[in-house]
Design an enzyme around this catalytic site. Structure first.
Site, mmCIF file in Angstrom:
data_model
loop_
_atom_site.group_PDB
_atom_site.id
_atom_site.type_symbol
_atom_site.label_atom_id
_atom_site.label_comp_id
_atom_site.label_asym_id
_atom_site.label_seq_id
_atom_site.Cartn_x
_atom_site.Cartn_y
_atom_site.Cartn_z
ATOM 1 N N LYS A 162 0.829 -1.209 0.000
ATOM 2 C CA LYS A 162 0.000 0.000 0.000
ATOM 3 C C LYS A 162 0.868 1.265 0.000
ATOM 4 O O LYS A 162 2.076 1.206 0.243
ATOM 5 C CB LYS A 162 -0.926 -0.041 1.225
ATOM 6 N N TYR B 122 -12.852 -2.162 -2.987
ATOM 7 C CA TYR B 122 -13.255 -2.323 -1.589
ATOM 8 C C TYR B 122 -14.777 -2.230 -1.395
ATOM 9 O O TYR B 122 -15.236 -1.912 -0.298
ATOM 10 C CB TYR B 122 -12.548 -1.292 -0.715
ATOM 11 N N ASN C 294 -2.035 0.140 6.772
ATOM 12 C CA ASN C 294 -1.504 -1.090 7.349
ATOM 13 C C ASN C 294 -0.646 -1.896 6.369
ATOM 14 O O ASN C 294 -0.641 -3.123 6.403
ATOM 15 C CB ASN C 294 -2.638 -1.924 7.959
ATOM 16 N N HIS D 202 -2.010 -5.656 1.488
ATOM 17 C CA HIS D 202 -3.293 -6.314 1.297
ATOM 18 C C HIS D 202 -3.034 -7.729 0.827
ATOM 19 O O HIS D 202 -2.056 -7.982 0.124
ATOM 20 C CB HIS D 202 -4.115 -5.573 0.214
ATOM 21 N N ARG E 157 -1.436 -14.129 4.130
ATOM 22 C CA ARG E 157 -2.206 -13.473 5.196
ATOM 23 C C ARG E 157 -1.536 -13.667 6.566
ATOM 24 O O ARG E 157 -1.547 -12.760 7.395
ATOM 25 C CB ARG E 157 -3.669 -13.947 5.200
ATOM 26 N N PHE F 269 -14.863 3.406 8.012
ATOM 27 C CA PHE F 269 -13.518 3.676 7.516
ATOM 28 C C PHE F 269 -13.433 3.679 5.990
ATOM 29 O O PHE F 269 -12.350 3.890 5.442
ATOM 30 C CB PHE F 269 -12.537 2.646 8.078
ATOM 31 N N GLU G 138 -9.632 -10.225 -7.628
ATOM 32 C CA GLU G 138 -8.651 -9.172 -7.395
ATOM 33 C C GLU G 138 -7.492 -9.231 -8.390
ATOM 34 O O GLU G 138 -6.977 -8.193 -8.811
ATOM 35 C CB GLU G 138 -8.145 -9.267 -5.951
HETATM 36 P P1 DAT Z 1 -7.776 -7.116 5.551
HETATM 37 O O1 DAT Z 1 -7.037 -6.045 4.786
HETATM 38 O O2 DAT Z 1 -6.951 -7.665 6.684
HETATM 39 O O3 DAT Z 1 -8.359 -8.171 4.668
HETATM 40 P P2 DAT Z 1 -10.475 -6.033 5.806
HETATM 41 O O4 DAT Z 1 -10.773 -6.711 4.514
HETATM 42 O O5 DAT Z 1 -11.386 -6.296 6.942
HETATM 43 O O6 DAT Z 1 -8.991 -6.394 6.302
HETATM 44 O O7 DAT Z 1 -10.422 -4.459 5.592
HETATM 45 C C1 DAT Z 1 -9.856 -3.916 4.435
HETATM 46 C C2 DAT Z 1 -9.047 -2.711 4.813
HETATM 47 O O8 DAT Z 1 -9.894 -1.718 5.399
HETATM 48 C C3 DAT Z 1 -7.963 -2.953 5.857
HETATM 49 O O9 DAT Z 1 -6.767 -3.463 5.324
HETATM 50 C C4 DAT Z 1 -7.777 -1.573 6.425
HETATM 51 C C5 DAT Z 1 -9.195 -1.011 6.411
HETATM 52 N N1 DAT Z 1 -9.851 -1.263 7.700
HETATM 53 C C6 DAT Z 1 -10.416 -2.403 8.114
HETATM 54 N N2 DAT Z 1 -10.922 -2.305 9.348
HETATM 55 C C7 DAT Z 1 -10.643 -1.044 9.754
HETATM 56 C C8 DAT Z 1 -10.902 -0.307 10.948
HETATM 57 N N3 DAT Z 1 -11.543 -0.854 11.980
HETATM 58 N N4 DAT Z 1 -10.466 0.983 11.001
HETATM 59 C C9 DAT Z 1 -9.829 1.547 9.963
HETATM 60 N N5 DAT Z 1 -9.560 0.912 8.805
HETATM 61 C C10 DAT Z 1 -9.965 -0.366 8.697
HETATM 62 MG MG MG Z 2 -9.890 -8.071 3.227
#
Ligand code: DAT
Ligand code: MG
Length: 155
Positions: A11, A52, A118, A121, A88, A60, A132
């Site tokens: 990212k 997304y 973070n 991905h 992962r 978020f 994807e």
């Molecule tokens: P991942 O990236 O671990 O698959 P996800 O699919 O639940 O996680 O969420 C996609 C992205 O959205 C994640 O990398 C960062 C953002 N995100 C998720 N939960 C969040 C939160 N509680 N606060 C802020 N950003 C968040």
């Molecule tokens: Mg995800």
């Protein structure tokens, strides 16, 4: 055993820092992933929104979309016997506080800045990996890769 494919992204927070970018790339190499394709690109907001989509409406979502469009990202198609789960696991938990506590040596535990910024991905299932991969590599044919390249790569 057939190789599995996953989509990995580095990212904007990590691509902006050469040492972090290099450290994440080294994790890919040292864990014996095969890099099937790799590209760096700047994504438009609309493309991030689509990518997304499943999170539309979450608190978020807007922040996430703006962040993902804020600078270059690096995309990989990675192959490994257990590509989806292994990547992962290497990434660690989504949220940075949890990552620092339960997996401090993971990519997110080491380099994650916030829950949104973070570092990486990774696809979370075979179905989302296909979707994807197609989003980032529209010219890549998974079917062709499995027919023509994968049989020569597996050991
Ligand atoms: P991942 O990236 O671990 O698959 P996800 O699919 O639940 O996680 O969420 C996609 C992205 O959205 C994640 O990398 C960062 C953002 N995100 C998720 N939960 C969040 C939160 N509680 N606060 C802020 N950003 C968040
Ligand atoms: Mg995800």
């Amino acid at each position: 055993q057939a190789l599995q494919l996953t989509l990995a992204l580095i990212k904007p927070d990590a691509v902006a820092h050469p040492l972090i970018l290099e450290a994440v790339h080294q994790q890919i190499l040292s864990n014996k992933f095969l890099i099937v394709r790799m590209r760096e690109l700047l994504w438009r907001k609309e493309e991030c929104q689509k990518f997304y989509q499943e999170h539309e409406g979450r608190f978020f979502y807007q922040r996430l979309v703006e962040f993902m469009a804020s600078g270059p990202i690096r995309a990989y198609i990675l192959a490994h016997k257990d590509a989806i789960q292994l990547w992962r696991t290497l990434m660690g938990p989504t949220r940075v506080f949890r990552a620092r506590h339960v997996a401090p040596d993971s990519i997110r535990g080491s380099f994650g800045l916030t829950d949104t910024r973070n570092t990486t991905h990774g696809s979370d299932s075979v179905v989302s990996a296909s979707r994807e991969i197609a989003a980032f590599f529209p010219d890549f044919s998974e079917q062709r890769w499995y027919e023509e390249e994968e049989p020569q790569l597996r050991c």
